[in-house]
Design a protein around this motif. Structure first.
Motif, PDB file in Angstrom:
ATOM      1  N   MET A   1       0.606  -1.323   0.339  1.00  0.00           N
ATOM      2  CA  MET A   1       0.394   0.000  -0.157  1.00  0.00           C
ATOM      3  C   MET A   1       1.191   1.737  -0.031  1.00  0.00           C
ATOM      4  O   MET A   1       1.595   1.043   0.492  1.00  0.00           O
ATOM      5  N   SER A   2       0.360   2.293  -1.425  1.00  0.00           N
ATOM      6  CA  SER A   2       1.504   2.985  -1.161  1.00  0.00           C
ATOM      7  C   SER A   2       1.329   4.838   0.577  1.00  0.00           C
ATOM      8  O   SER A   2       0.169   4.479   0.800  1.00  0.00           O
ATOM      9  N   PHE A   3       2.219   5.671   0.360  1.00  0.00           N
ATOM     10  CA  PHE A   3       1.928   6.621   1.604  1.00  0.00           C
ATOM     11  C   PHE A   3       0.544   7.058   1.254  1.00  0.00           C
ATOM     12  O   PHE A   3       0.318   7.671   2.215  1.00  0.00           O
ATOM     13  N   GLN A   4       0.453   7.492  -0.089  1.00  0.00           N
ATOM     14  CA  GLN A   4      -1.027   8.605  -0.430  1.00  0.00           C
ATOM     15  C   GLN A   4      -2.082   7.898  -0.153  1.00  0.00           C
ATOM     16  O   GLN A   4      -3.445   8.253   0.403  1.00  0.00           O
ATOM     17  N   GLU A   5      -2.639   6.058   0.068  1.00  0.00           N
ATOM     18  CA  GLU A   5      -3.948   5.018   0.591  1.00  0.00           C
ATOM     19  C   GLU A   5      -3.909   5.392   2.058  1.00  0.00           C
ATOM     20  O   GLU A   5      -4.572   5.642   2.319  1.00  0.00           O
ATOM     21  N   LYS A   6      -2.173   4.972   2.770  1.00  0.00           N
ATOM     22  CA  LYS A   6      -2.632   5.381   3.840  1.00  0.00           C
ATOM     23  C   LYS A   6      -2.654   6.386   4.951  1.00  0.00           C
ATOM     24  O   LYS A   6      -3.465   6.469   5.305  1.00  0.00           O
ATOM     25  N   ARG A   7      -2.203   7.732   3.694  1.00  0.00           N
ATOM     26  CA  ARG A   7      -2.362   8.067   4.516  1.00  0.00           C
ATOM     27  C   ARG A   7      -3.922   9.441   3.909  1.00  0.00           C
ATOM     28  O   ARG A   7      -4.341   9.623   4.903  1.00  0.00           O
ATOM     29  N   ASN A   8      -5.032   9.186   2.767  1.00  0.00           N
ATOM     30  CA  ASN A   8      -6.098   8.691   2.781  1.00  0.00           C
ATOM     31  C   ASN A   8      -6.970   8.368   3.181  1.00  0.00           C
ATOM     32  O   ASN A   8      -8.414   8.641   3.750  1.00  0.00           O
ATOM     33  N   ILE A   9      -6.644   6.775   4.510  1.00  0.00           N
ATOM     34  CA  ILE A   9      -6.948   6.067   5.166  1.00  0.00           C
ATOM     35  C   ILE A   9      -7.249   6.591   7.381  1.00  0.00           C
ATOM     36  O   ILE A   9      -8.431   6.896   7.148  1.00  0.00           O
ATOM     37  N   VAL A  10      -6.082   6.713   6.659  1.00  0.00           N
ATOM     38  CA  VAL A  10      -6.298   7.923   8.095  1.00  0.00           C
ATOM     39  C   VAL A  10      -7.073   8.895   8.308  1.00  0.00           C
ATOM     40  O   VAL A  10      -8.035   9.685   8.694  1.00  0.00           O
ATOM     41  N   SER A  11      -6.786   9.780   7.121  1.00  0.00           N
ATOM     42  CA  SER A  11      -7.898  10.848   6.457  1.00  0.00           C
ATOM     43  C   SER A  11      -8.873  10.650   7.008  1.00  0.00           C
ATOM     44  O   SER A  11      -9.894  11.606   7.364  1.00  0.00           O
ATOM     45  N   LEU A  12     -10.057   9.542   6.611  1.00  0.00           N
ATOM     46  CA  LEU A  12     -11.453   9.120   5.996  1.00  0.00           C
ATOM     47  C   LEU A  12     -11.297   8.594   7.699  1.00  0.00           C
ATOM     48  O   LEU A  12     -12.429   9.385   8.025  1.00  0.00           O
ATOM     49  N   PHE A  13     -11.001   8.059   8.713  1.00  0.00           N
ATOM     50  CA  PHE A  13     -10.704   7.822   9.416  1.00  0.00           C
ATOM     51  C   PHE A  13     -10.986   8.814  10.326  1.00  0.00           C
ATOM     52  O   PHE A  13     -12.074   8.983  11.726  1.00  0.00           O
ATOM     53  N   THR A  14     -10.114  10.018  10.552  1.00  0.00           N
ATOM     54  CA  THR A  14      -9.559  11.060  11.150  1.00  0.00           C
ATOM     55  C   THR A  14     -11.149  11.558  11.119  1.00  0.00           C
ATOM     56  O   THR A  14     -11.850  12.400  12.268  1.00  0.00           O
ATOM     57  N   THR A  15     -11.396  12.077   9.705  1.00  0.00           N
ATOM     58  CA  THR A  15     -12.375  13.089  10.042  1.00  0.00           C
ATOM     59  C   THR A  15     -13.948  12.324  10.088  1.00  0.00           C
ATOM     60  O   THR A  15     -14.337  13.602  10.924  1.00  0.00           O
ATOM     61  N   LEU A  16     -14.405  11.121  10.071  1.00  0.00           N
ATOM     62  CA  LEU A  16     -15.287  10.923  10.492  1.00  0.00           C
ATOM     63  C   LEU A  16     -15.277  10.567  12.353  1.00  0.00           C
ATOM     64  O   LEU A  16     -16.260  11.287  12.867  1.00  0.00           O
ATOM     65  N   LEU A  17     -14.217  10.465  12.891  1.00  0.00           N
ATOM     66  CA  LEU A  17     -13.985  10.224  14.298  1.00  0.00           C
ATOM     67  C   LEU A  17     -13.687  11.918  14.972  1.00  0.00           C
ATOM     68  O   LEU A  17     -14.215  12.143  15.854  1.00  0.00           O
ATOM     69  N   ILE A  18     -13.198  12.217  14.183  1.00  0.00           N
ATOM     70  CA  ILE A  18     -13.630  13.681  15.299  1.00  0.00           C
ATOM     71  C   ILE A  18     -14.721  14.418  14.630  1.00  0.00           C
ATOM     72  O   ILE A  18     -15.916  15.373  15.859  1.00  0.00           O
ATOM     73  N   PHE A  19     -15.855  14.412  13.746  1.00  0.00           N
ATOM     74  CA  PHE A  19     -16.919  14.921  13.315  1.00  0.00           C
ATOM     75  C   PHE A  19     -17.750  14.027  14.403  1.00  0.00           C
ATOM     76  O   PHE A  19     -18.741  14.742  15.396  1.00  0.00           O
ATOM     77  N   SER A  20     -17.499  12.702  14.581  1.00  0.00           N
ATOM     78  CA  SER A  20     -18.533  11.899  15.641  1.00  0.00           C
ATOM     79  C   SER A  20     -18.701  12.479  17.459  1.00  0.00           C
ATOM     80  O   SER A  20     -19.366  13.271  17.271  1.00  0.00           O
ATOM     81  N   ILE A  21     -16.847  12.438  17.575  1.00  0.00           N
ATOM     82  CA  ILE A  21     -16.910  12.930  19.161  1.00  0.00           C
ATOM     83  C   ILE A  21     -16.869  14.405  18.988  1.00  0.00           C
ATOM     84  O   ILE A  21     -18.408  14.883  20.018  1.00  0.00           O
ATOM     85  N   TYR A  22     -16.974  15.474  18.011  1.00  0.00           N
ATOM     86  CA  TYR A  22     -16.936  16.656  18.022  1.00  0.00           C
ATOM     87  C   TYR A  22     -19.454  16.674  18.379  1.00  0.00           C
ATOM     88  O   TYR A  22     -19.653  17.786  19.143  1.00  0.00           O
TER      89      TYR A  22
END
Length: 148
Positions: A1-22
């Motif tokens: 898996m490339s760095f860009q793919e890993k970064r996007n997966i982290v970004s997806l989970f981060t977005t959903l997590l931050i929005f849910s918690i907030y």
């Protein structure tokens, strides 16, 4: 898996997590009566205006931590330059993201025309913002995996 793919997966989970918690935090405070707003518009305005810097700050911190952990774990550094493929993928994902947000924005105007309460419009607007960001990230993941 490339760095860009890993970064996007982290970004997806981060977005959903931050929005849910907030969202849970704000609505819990709202139900407790911590927000004494006689005007519904001020509540939703504050919700959006606080969400933006909280989201940006949390994403920056999480992406820095991800970059450090990824470098330690894989000995692979973040690419310093972006090539034409990266730029093309980013443009296509931005296009899809904007389309989703514009459709959501137009849909959020319908409750106002139909004399619905203002919170319906704000919920649709905020949801379309979240959905547009998720669509942009998923588009990038798809295009990095499949190719352009």
């Amino acid at each position: 898996m490339s760095f860009q793919e890993k970064r996007n997966i982290v970004s997806l989970f981060t977005t959903l997590l931050i929005f849910s918690i907030y969202s849970m935090y704000v609505f819990q405070k709202y139900q407790e009566g911590s927000f004494h707003t006689s005007n519904e518009y001020s509540f939703w305005g504050a919700f959006i205006l606080i969400l933006i810097p909280v989201s940006i700050l949390a994403k920056v911190i999480i992406h820095i931590a991800f970059s450090m952990i990824n470098t330690i774990a894989t000995k692979e550094k973040e690419p310093l330059i972006t090539d034409e493929l990266d730029k093309l993928i980013e443009l296509k994902s931005t296009r899809n993201s904007h389309y989703v947000f514009i459709i959501g924005f137009l849909l959020s105007m319908i409750p106002l025309v139909m004399d619905q309460p203002p919170y319906v419009m704000f919920i649709i607007l905020i949801s379309s913002g979240l959905l547009s960001e998720v669509v942009g990230i998923i588009t990038q993941l798809y295009l990095y995996r499949r190719g352009v």
